[in-house]
Design a protein around this motif. Sequence first.
Motif, mmCIF file in Angstrom:
data_model
loop_
_atom_site.group_PDB
_atom_site.id
_atom_site.type_symbol
_atom_site.label_atom_id
_atom_site.label_comp_id
_atom_site.label_asym_id
_atom_site.label_seq_id
_atom_site.Cartn_x
_atom_site.Cartn_y
_atom_site.Cartn_z
ATOM 1 N N ASP A 298 55.953 21.445 31.642
ATOM 2 C CA ASP A 298 54.636 20.802 31.710
ATOM 3 C C ASP A 298 54.212 20.120 30.407
ATOM 4 O O ASP A 298 53.301 19.301 30.410
ATOM 5 C CB ASP A 298 53.562 21.854 32.053
ATOM 6 N N ALA B 208 54.132 36.190 20.220
ATOM 7 C CA ALA B 208 54.447 35.412 19.016
ATOM 8 C C ALA B 208 54.055 33.967 19.285
ATOM 9 O O ALA B 208 54.487 33.384 20.275
ATOM 10 C CB ALA B 208 55.937 35.516 18.698
ATOM 11 N N ARG C 254 45.609 30.300 34.803
ATOM 12 C CA ARG C 254 46.909 29.862 34.292
ATOM 13 C C ARG C 254 47.818 31.062 34.070
ATOM 14 O O ARG C 254 49.022 30.986 34.268
ATOM 15 C CB ARG C 254 46.731 29.089 32.982
ATOM 16 N N GLU D 106 53.914 18.359 36.688
ATOM 17 C CA GLU D 106 53.512 19.753 36.510
ATOM 18 C C GLU D 106 53.996 20.531 37.717
ATOM 19 O O GLU D 106 53.277 20.665 38.705
ATOM 20 C CB GLU D 106 51.987 19.846 36.400
ATOM 21 N N VAL E 279 60.731 28.049 22.372
ATOM 22 C CA VAL E 279 59.320 28.429 22.212
ATOM 23 C C VAL E 279 58.608 28.207 23.543
ATOM 24 O O VAL E 279 58.574 27.095 24.073
ATOM 25 C CB VAL E 279 58.645 27.598 21.106
ATOM 26 N N ASN F 118 50.248 21.918 25.932
ATOM 27 C CA ASN F 118 50.221 22.618 24.635
ATOM 28 C C ASN F 118 51.177 21.913 23.676
ATOM 29 O O ASN F 118 52.363 22.240 23.625
ATOM 30 C CB ASN F 118 50.660 24.079 24.812
ATOM 31 N N ALA G 164 60.176 27.089 32.262
ATOM 32 C CA ALA G 164 61.177 26.251 31.601
ATOM 33 C C ALA G 164 61.928 27.054 30.538
ATOM 34 O O ALA G 164 63.159 26.996 30.473
ATOM 35 C CB ALA G 164 60.499 25.032 30.967
ATOM 36 N N ALA H 185 60.176 21.832 35.894
ATOM 37 C CA ALA H 185 60.427 22.650 34.695
ATOM 38 C C ALA H 185 61.871 23.160 34.706
ATOM 39 O O ALA H 185 62.561 23.136 33.683
ATOM 40 C CB ALA H 185 59.439 23.816 34.642
ATOM 41 N N PHE I 113 57.281 19.389 44.949
ATOM 42 C CA PHE I 113 56.239 20.363 44.666
ATOM 43 C C PHE I 113 55.882 21.071 45.970
ATOM 44 O O PHE I 113 56.155 20.546 47.037
ATOM 45 C CB PHE I 113 55.019 19.579 44.158
ATOM 46 N N SER J 185 52.681 23.747 47.912
ATOM 47 C CA SER J 185 51.405 24.462 47.796
ATOM 48 C C SER J 185 51.219 25.289 49.060
ATOM 49 O O SER J 185 51.458 24.791 50.164
ATOM 50 C CB SER J 185 50.256 23.454 47.665
ATOM 51 N N SER K 51 47.766 32.094 42.257
ATOM 52 C CA SER K 51 46.645 31.585 43.056
ATOM 53 C C SER K 51 46.834 31.889 44.540
ATOM 54 O O SER K 51 45.982 31.530 45.347
ATOM 55 C CB SER K 51 46.523 30.072 42.850
ATOM 56 N N CYS L 32 58.940 24.558 25.072
ATOM 57 C CA CYS L 32 58.654 24.776 26.500
ATOM 58 C C CYS L 32 57.273 25.418 26.598
ATOM 59 O O CYS L 32 57.105 26.483 27.199
ATOM 60 C CB CYS L 32 59.700 25.693 27.121
ATOM 61 N N THR L 33 56.304 24.789 25.981
ATOM 62 C CA THR L 33 55.008 25.429 25.764
ATOM 63 C C THR L 33 54.005 25.205 26.893
ATOM 64 O O THR L 33 52.866 25.686 26.807
ATOM 65 C CB THR L 33 54.406 24.942 24.425
HETATM 66 C C1 LIG Z 1 47.785 29.034 39.502
HETATM 67 C C2 LIG Z 1 48.963 28.103 39.489
HETATM 68 C C3 LIG Z 1 49.631 27.839 40.668
HETATM 69 C C4 LIG Z 1 50.721 26.972 40.672
HETATM 70 N N1 LIG Z 1 51.381 26.733 41.844
HETATM 71 C C5 LIG Z 1 52.489 25.960 41.844
HETATM 72 C C6 LIG Z 1 53.236 25.762 43.034
HETATM 73 O O1 LIG Z 1 52.883 26.245 44.112
HETATM 74 N N2 LIG Z 1 54.375 25.028 42.965
HETATM 75 C C7 LIG Z 1 54.812 24.459 41.791
HETATM 76 O O2 LIG Z 1 55.848 23.802 41.778
HETATM 77 N N3 LIG Z 1 54.094 24.618 40.647
HETATM 78 C C8 LIG Z 1 52.961 25.349 40.645
HETATM 79 N N4 LIG Z 1 52.247 25.523 39.490
HETATM 80 C C9 LIG Z 1 52.681 24.825 38.267
HETATM 81 C C10 LIG Z 1 53.786 25.590 37.574
HETATM 82 O O3 LIG Z 1 53.433 26.931 37.417
HETATM 83 C C11 LIG Z 1 54.054 24.932 36.234
HETATM 84 O O4 LIG Z 1 54.471 23.612 36.467
HETATM 85 C C12 LIG Z 1 55.134 25.705 35.478
HETATM 86 O O5 LIG Z 1 54.646 26.976 35.131
HETATM 87 C C13 LIG Z 1 55.552 24.940 34.243
HETATM 88 O O6 LIG Z 1 56.435 25.724 33.508
HETATM 89 P P1 LIG Z 1 56.464 25.633 31.915
HETATM 90 O O7 LIG Z 1 57.541 26.544 31.480
HETATM 91 O O8 LIG Z 1 56.480 24.224 31.505
HETATM 92 O O9 LIG Z 1 55.056 26.197 31.452
HETATM 93 P P2 LIG Z 1 54.476 27.661 31.576
HETATM 94 O O10 LIG Z 1 55.016 28.353 32.764
HETATM 95 O O11 LIG Z 1 53.010 27.512 31.448
HETATM 96 O O12 LIG Z 1 55.021 28.422 30.282
HETATM 97 C C14 LIG Z 1 54.647 28.056 28.981
HETATM 98 C C15 LIG Z 1 54.628 29.296 28.123
HETATM 99 O O13 LIG Z 1 54.544 28.891 26.768
HETATM 100 C C16 LIG Z 1 53.670 29.746 26.074
HETATM 101 N N5 LIG Z 1 53.179 29.048 24.871
HETATM 102 C C17 LIG Z 1 52.360 27.970 24.826
HETATM 103 N N6 LIG Z 1 52.138 27.584 23.549
HETATM 104 C C18 LIG Z 1 52.837 28.443 22.777
HETATM 105 C C19 LIG Z 1 53.005 28.577 21.378
HETATM 106 N N7 LIG Z 1 52.432 27.746 20.518
HETATM 107 N N8 LIG Z 1 53.781 29.588 20.915
HETATM 108 C C20 LIG Z 1 54.379 30.449 21.771
HETATM 109 N N9 LIG Z 1 54.261 30.370 23.121
HETATM 110 C C21 LIG Z 1 53.499 29.381 23.612
HETATM 111 C C22 LIG Z 1 52.589 30.035 27.098
HETATM 112 O O14 LIG Z 1 51.872 31.206 26.766
HETATM 113 C C23 LIG Z 1 53.421 30.189 28.372
HETATM 114 O O15 LIG Z 1 53.830 31.516 28.560
HETATM 115 C C24 LIG Z 1 51.151 26.370 39.462
HETATM 116 C C25 LIG Z 1 50.461 26.635 38.267
HETATM 117 C C26 LIG Z 1 49.394 27.499 38.281
HETATM 118 C C27 LIG Z 1 48.676 27.779 36.989
#
Ligand SMILES: Cc1cc2nc3c(=O)[nH]c(=O)nc-3n(C[C@H](O)[C@H](O)[C@H](O)COP(=O)(O)OP(=O)(O)OC[C@H]3O[C@@H](n4cnc5c(N)ncnc54)[C@H](O)[C@@H]3O)c2cc1C
Length: 422
Positions: free
Chosen positions: A284, A82, A136, A300, A11, A251, A16, A305, A329, A331, A50, A110-111
Amino acid sequence: METPHCGLLIVGAGHAGSELAVAARQGGWTGRIVLLGEEAGVPYQRPPLSKAYLLGKTDVESLALRPATAYEAAGIERMQRARLVAIDRAARRVTLADGSVLAYDKLALCTGGRPRPLVCEGIDPEHPPANLFYLRTLADADGMRAVLRPGARVVVVGGGYVGLEVAASARGQGALVTVLEAQPRVLARVAGPEVSRFYESVHREAGVEILTDTGLARVECEGGRIVAVQCSNGQRLQADLVVAGIGMLPNIEAARDAGLAEDGGIPVDDLSRTADPDVVAAGDCTLQHHALYDRQLRLESVPNALEQARAAASWLCGKPRPNRTVPWFWSDQYELKLQMAGLSQGHDRCVVRGNPQARSFCAFYLQGKRVLAVDAVNRPGDFMQVRRALAQALTLDADRLSDESVPLKDLLAESTAVTGKP
Ligand SMILES: Cc1cc2nc3c(=O)[nH]c(=O)nc-3n(C[C@H](O)[C@H](O)[C@H](O)COP(=O)(O)OP(=O)(O)OC[C@H]3O[C@@H](n4cnc5c(N)ncnc54)[C@H](O)[C@@H]3O)c2cc1C
């Protein structure tokens, strides 16, 4: 009607989730893999949102983490738009927002997270102003891109990495940018004072106004749009758009209702296992017990991830490979690449190697002689060497470290690598 059975149900189709799906298949998971996410389209990279994407230097196609055909080839089914709303752990079933129910053998959460909402006088959370932006998702970035134009007055609330990257990109589009940071310095949560000062000066040179020790007191709206903001120092700034970059909320609502999460995230170990043997979590949304630091951390970042996702997949496939990676990390702002590794909390000394004026240096965070962390600006080679060395306890002599005539690789080779926690 029979409940569809997913085998491995992932999910959240972000960094991730996408990695976990592919790693599980590559690791030998032979059953069905379903990657379910609330967003539409192919899972994409968030960091460029960004940076290059906001600047209009890259297109949406190049954001994809991998092409749609890669999921098909690996037999990974994608369910888009979904949303998971509830988990029944005893029955190993989840309920989606449309009321449908899916069964699983193993569930991976992986939300990720969502932006922390800006709360202040003048903002009705039920009807947020049309020109208040968060960043985001791709949709957020598209919304912002559509209104960023030369001369636009942009107020960025929050001087963390997202806020500063937006400031740099907006400035790159010719906008007039002010950053409000409530702390005495920007990047206070992630970098040391030397690096914060450096980034403040770089932004000011680029024409961005940085107001530290300054919060947002109130916004003035007309016709559903912000026209000006009132700062905590009494200053009033006219604004065409306001961008809030004030952190993220994990989340975790469904996981919390199922007894798998606490306020800060979903607790996991270094194999990304939750308290339930049938549920893993990565990215995250987690609160991980990090073996290198022997404490709980919420990281984060993309590298985290990916590593947590790979660790989860390794465990699911019966070939456990715990995640012991030093957190890191990056930037990008203007032409500067900042890379950070380790955790600097608890340092008593910062040693700068190189020349901030020349925009190429490393800041080492030491506790005694022990190196806890490094921030590298435009020094990818040095960064790679130090990041690797940080996986063991690394001790360096501060005077020799600041002397650039001593090659870094010699210092690292000489360093007393004592086994233990960094
Ligand atoms: C603008 C920006 C710039 C960034 N720059 C950097 C960088 O330069 N270097 C770096 O290392 N990190 C950076 N990050 C952080 C990095 O993007 C996050 O750490 C990474 O995306 C985490 O991955 P994740 O899979 O945990 O979460 P996400 O990538 O956020 O994916 C989670 C997904 O789960 C979905 N979801 C949530 N809840 C539900 C639900 N209930 N049901 C179904 N789907 C759901 C969401 O819609 C999303 O698509 C940045 C983040 C942002 C926002």
